[in-house]
Each structure stands twice: as C-alpha cells, then as structure tokens.
Design a protein around this motif. Structure first.
Motif, short mmCIF file in Angstrom:
data_model
loop_
_atom_site.label_atom_id
_atom_site.label_comp_id
_atom_site.label_asym_id
_atom_site.label_seq_id
_atom_site.Cartn_x
_atom_site.Cartn_y
_atom_site.Cartn_z
N GLY A 12 0.90 -1.31 -0.20
CA GLY A 12 -0.10 -0.02 -0.09
C GLY A 12 0.86 1.37 0.22
N MET A 13 0.19 2.12 0.96
CA MET A 13 1.01 3.49 0.92
C MET A 13 2.67 3.21 1.26
N ARG A 56 2.79 0.11 4.17
CA ARG A 56 1.74 -0.91 4.45
C ARG A 56 2.43 -2.14 3.78
N TYR A 57 2.29 -3.33 4.52
CA TYR A 57 2.44 -4.53 3.89
C TYR A 57 1.40 -5.55 4.67
N ASP A 58 0.42 -5.88 3.75
CA ASP A 58 -0.82 -6.61 4.33
C ASP A 58 -0.72 -8.14 4.05
N LYS A 59 0.38 -8.43 3.33
CA LYS A 59 0.37 -9.97 2.93
C LYS A 59 1.68 -10.90 3.56
N LEU A 60 2.32 -10.17 4.33
CA LEU A 60 3.67 -10.79 4.99
C LEU A 60 3.36 -11.95 5.99
N ALA A 61 2.33 -11.65 6.68
CA ALA A 61 1.77 -12.59 7.73
C ALA A 61 1.27 -13.86 6.75
N GLU A 62 0.57 -13.59 6.05
CA GLU A 62 -0.01 -14.75 5.10
C GLU A 62 1.23 -15.61 4.38
N LEU A 63 2.16 -14.88 4.03
CA LEU A 63 3.31 -15.41 3.29
C LEU A 63 4.09 -16.40 4.27
N PHE A 64 3.99 -15.97 5.70
CA PHE A 64 4.77 -16.97 6.46
C PHE A 64 3.94 -18.01 7.25
N GLY A 65 2.74 -17.91 6.50
CA GLY A 65 1.71 -19.21 6.84
C GLY A 65 0.74 -18.78 7.82
N PRO A 123 -3.49 -7.33 8.02
CA PRO A 123 -2.87 -6.00 7.69
C PRO A 123 -1.97 -5.38 8.50
N ALA A 124 -0.75 -4.67 7.93
CA ALA A 124 -0.03 -4.03 8.96
C ALA A 124 0.69 -2.88 8.07
N VAL A 125 1.19 -1.95 8.96
CA VAL A 125 1.89 -0.77 8.38
C VAL A 125 2.89 -0.24 9.60
N GLY A 126 4.13 0.06 8.92
CA GLY A 126 5.17 0.47 9.72
C GLY A 126 6.14 1.36 9.36
#
Ligand code: HAM
Length: 427
Positions: A278-279, A297-306, A311-314
C-alpha cells in the motif's frame, strides 16, 4: 598480529557519539510511549529464509549470512519487520488487534560504506498490526513527524507514494509478481527508462507504457492536484484507481487532523523491500539526499509466513542518519551537566574522600573520584580539561574540622565549607 581496526563499515561509539545516539533512541522510546507502542526485543540472528523472503534483491544480496555450528543457514537481521512478522504469526497470533510494536537496535547490511551508510546501523522501528484502515497509516506518519519535531528537526519532507498504483497496472497487464519485483527494483534505483523498456519486454501494451510514463512524471507538493491528475490517466486500471483513492484518504486524514508536514507526492516511486502492498514513504532531510526514515503498508507478509491474513503498516527511522541531520540542522542538545571531582590531598584521607563521594552520589550528584594519585594542581588541570564543573579538595587538617574546599571550575572561585553545607552549595 590481530587487526586492530573495527571491521569495515563497523564503528566504535565513544562518549559524545554514544550520547547523541542514545539521546535519539530515548526520544524514540518517548514517542513509542506516547503512541501506545509496546517494546519487543527480538534476536539479532534469524533464519536466513525468514529474512530473505520478501526483503528484496538489494537487501537479500547484502545480508551477513552464514551457517552456524549446527549447520543452520542464519543471517544478521538487515531490518526488524521480518522478525515482527514472525512474531505475529507465532507467539502473538491470538493476541487482540491492533498490536503496536516497537523496537530499537542494530541492523546489518553489506552496503558500501559512505556518508550516512554503514554496515552496522541503528533503527527505531514501529509497526501497527491488524488494521487496514487509513488512520493506521496516518498514525505512522504522525508519529514519525512527532519524533522529528521532538528532536528539533524542522527541515525534512515526506516522499509519499503507493505501490498499488504501479502494481495495479502491471497486474492488469498480466505481468507476474516476480517480474513486477524486477521492475520495482529498477524504479527503486531510479532507472526509469530501463523500467519502461523492461515492462515492454515483459509484453505490456503500448498504452500501459504511456500510462506508466505519466505516473513516473507526475509528482509534486500538492497532493490533491497530483493524485487527481494521475487518476485521469489510470482509467480502466481499477485497482490502481483504488490505490490512488486510498492514498488520497490517508493524506486527507492527515490534513484534516491538522498534521502539517511537507510532502512530495511521487506515485512512481518504489522501495527496495518487496513486501509493501500500500502506501509507502521515505523521509528526506534536504542536506543529506539520503532517507532518514522509511516505511509503508504490508498486508500480505503474515500470510506469506503461513499465518492468517493480517494487515500491517510500519516505519523504521535511521538513528545514525538522524544524528547526522541534527548536527547539520544544529539541533543537537548540549549534554553538559554537573560533574564533581573529589581530590584527596594525601593518601590518608582517601577513605574520607570515598565516603563523601558515596554520600553525594546518593543525592544524585555525579562524582568522579581522583584515582590516579596525582597532586592537586595536576588533578585540577585534568578536571578543567574534562569540563568538570566543581572540585572538592579534601585535606587532612580541614577534614578534621569537618570542612572541605569547594572550587567552582567555571569561575575558579574557592571556598572552605562545612561538609553539611556542600549539598546545598552544589545544588
Ligand atoms: P529501510 O528503508 O530499508 O526500511 O530502512 C529504514 C531506514 O534505515 C532508512 O531510511 C535509513 O535511514 C536507515 N538505513 C538503512 N540502511 C542504512 C545503512 N546502511 N546505514 C545507515 N542507515 C541505514 C526498513 O528497514 C523497513 N523495515 C521499514 C519498515 C518498517 N517498513 C514497514 N515497517
């Protein structure tokens, strides 16, 4: 003979440098507290695969990676976000959201050492986990701005974009993710023309190349103008339009809530890390031409790790570079404070000197005891050189009468004082 210099790209932090770094780190901690972030301390060493998963080619190729004695492929962390994502899908999996997680520490990248670029460097890292709403993005921008303001920095701006704009076009042109990443890397390196020709090589339409060109070109300080302009060009690229609208929402929210910072909207900018969805933003200090912070924003990283979709932003702030920016903008505070040197005239009064030192330290006064056995004149000379503010000289005759000599090192005035009056005189 062992090599006595630090390894290339590594630094020793002596007195003032250590103070400056710890000062900036402390302000980051204050900001974390004000925004409700909890500190987490994760290991310096992680599995290589975890760190490599979405770090992007640039960082992946520069990791300090090796096998440990058990044969595991491990690496020194090049950033915090992968470790945080690991926590999100394991230990913190069932914790109520949002999570606000904060860390500070050292990171390692085999970058080419130069001004503001080191192989061991410091970050403060903030992640808001569990919200896809624009106010979460705005909070990350807000705390970054707040952090800089608290440090006295005034001259900096936020370069802001949204990866959904470019990825939307590339996805609609049926360019697969791996190839998209290659294009994004070229954009991160500001190789615009090469990025365009690569997109064409990957089979994108002529029309999309024109649109991309327009997106790359469109940048400016007036966010509503820039975003309205590219929205027109993005007709039929629905997910790119949605990305523009999302960015609009975030920026409007910042504006309407009176968050005032300088922005440069650059819809065609990319960041080296591959996990962003995202942003994205970087924070630039004008004198330096390098970013003092960056995130998104990185909304897919947790899924990638199973894990489940989270959703997350940092953001991570480069503490070493912030120290440099503060020096350039002259906002580094004076660290001088009261320091008292205690100098015994002769060996027989050393125990009394130590007793007094202990008493004063209990009152919170910083005391340096003379431990070199020097004569008073030499010890005073040294105290002067080290910017000690007061000296207490203890002589056998005076101490018998419960008195010591207090010398103000700034104006060189001396007085014979009752020990009981010392604390009062020093405060
Ligand atoms: P990054 O842009 O790779 O993002 O790094 C953030 C900041 O760390 C940079 O803006 C810079 O100030 C500092 N930095 C990076 N490399 C060096 C270096 N070699 N020497 C000195 N300072 C450096 C990240 O690390 C992401 N994990 C940020 C993030 C958090 N995104 C989402 N959450």
């Amino acid at each position: 003979m062992a090599k006595l210099q630090p390894v290339r790209g590594m630094r020793d932090f002596l007195s003032t440098d250590a103070k400056k770094l710890r000062y900036v780190e402390q302000i980051a901690k204050d900001v974390a507290r004000l925004y409700g972030f909890e500190e987490v301390i994760t290991p310096l060493l992680e599995h290589f695969d975890l760190l490599a998963a979405k770090s992007g080619e640039e960082i992946r190729a520069r990791m300090y990676a090796f096998r440990d004695l058990g044969g595991r492929k491990v690496a020194l962390r090049p950033e915090f976000t992968a470790s945080i994502a690991r926590l999100i899908v394991t230990t913190l999996r069932n914790k109520p959201k949002p999570l606000r997680l904060f860390s500070t520490g050292t990171l390692y990248r085999y970058d080419e050492p130069q001004f503001g670029r080191y192989r061991e460097f410091w970050q403060s890292n903030f992640e808001v986990v569990g919200s896809s709403r624009p106010e979460a993005d705005a909070e990350i921008l807000s705390l970054t701005h707040h952090f800089m303001q608290k440090l006295g920095l005034r001259k900096y701006w936020f370069k802001i974009g949204h990866v959904g704009i470019l990825r939307g076009i590339l996805t609609d042109e049926r360019i697969e993710e791996e190839r998209q990443n290659r294009v994004m890397q070229l954009l991160d390196a500001k190789r615009w023309d090469e990025a365009l020709s690569t997109v064409e090589q990957f089979g994108a339409s002529k029309k999309s190349a024109m649109v991309l060109k327009a997106v790359f070109k469109a940048k400016g300080k007036d966010s509503s103008k820039v975003l309205a302009q590219i929205k027109k060009k993005l007709k039929n690229y629905d997910s790119s339009v949605a990305a523009v609208e999302n960015l609009q929402q975030i920026l409007e929210l910042c504006e309407e809530s009176n968050l005032k910072f300088n922005t440069l909207i650059e819809p065609g900018f990319a960041r080296g890390l591959e996990y962003y969805t995202g942003m994205i933003f970087e924070q630039i200090a004008p004198e330096m031409e390098i970013s003092i912070g960056g995130g998104g924003r990185y909304d897919k990283l947790a899924e990638l790790f199973g894990g489940k979709s989270t959703p997350a932003v940092g953001v991570a702030h480069g503490l070493d570079r912030i120290v440099l920016a503060m020096d350039k903008q002259s906002t580094t505070p004076e660290f001088s404070k009261q320091v008292v040197a205690i100098i015994p005239i002769s060996d027989d009064v050393i125990p009394r000197a130590m007793q007094l030192a202990l008493q004063l330290r209990k009152e919170g006064i910083v005391v340096e005891l003379e431990v070199m056995g020097r004569k008073v004149a030499r010890a005073l000379q040294d105290a002067n050189r080290r910017k000690v503010t007061h000296a207490i000289i203890i002589g056998p005759k005076e101490i018998e009468k419960g008195k010591v000599t207090l010398r103000n090192m700034r104006n060189h005035q001396q007085q014979l004082l009752d020990i009981e009056k010392l604390f009062e005189a020093l405060s």
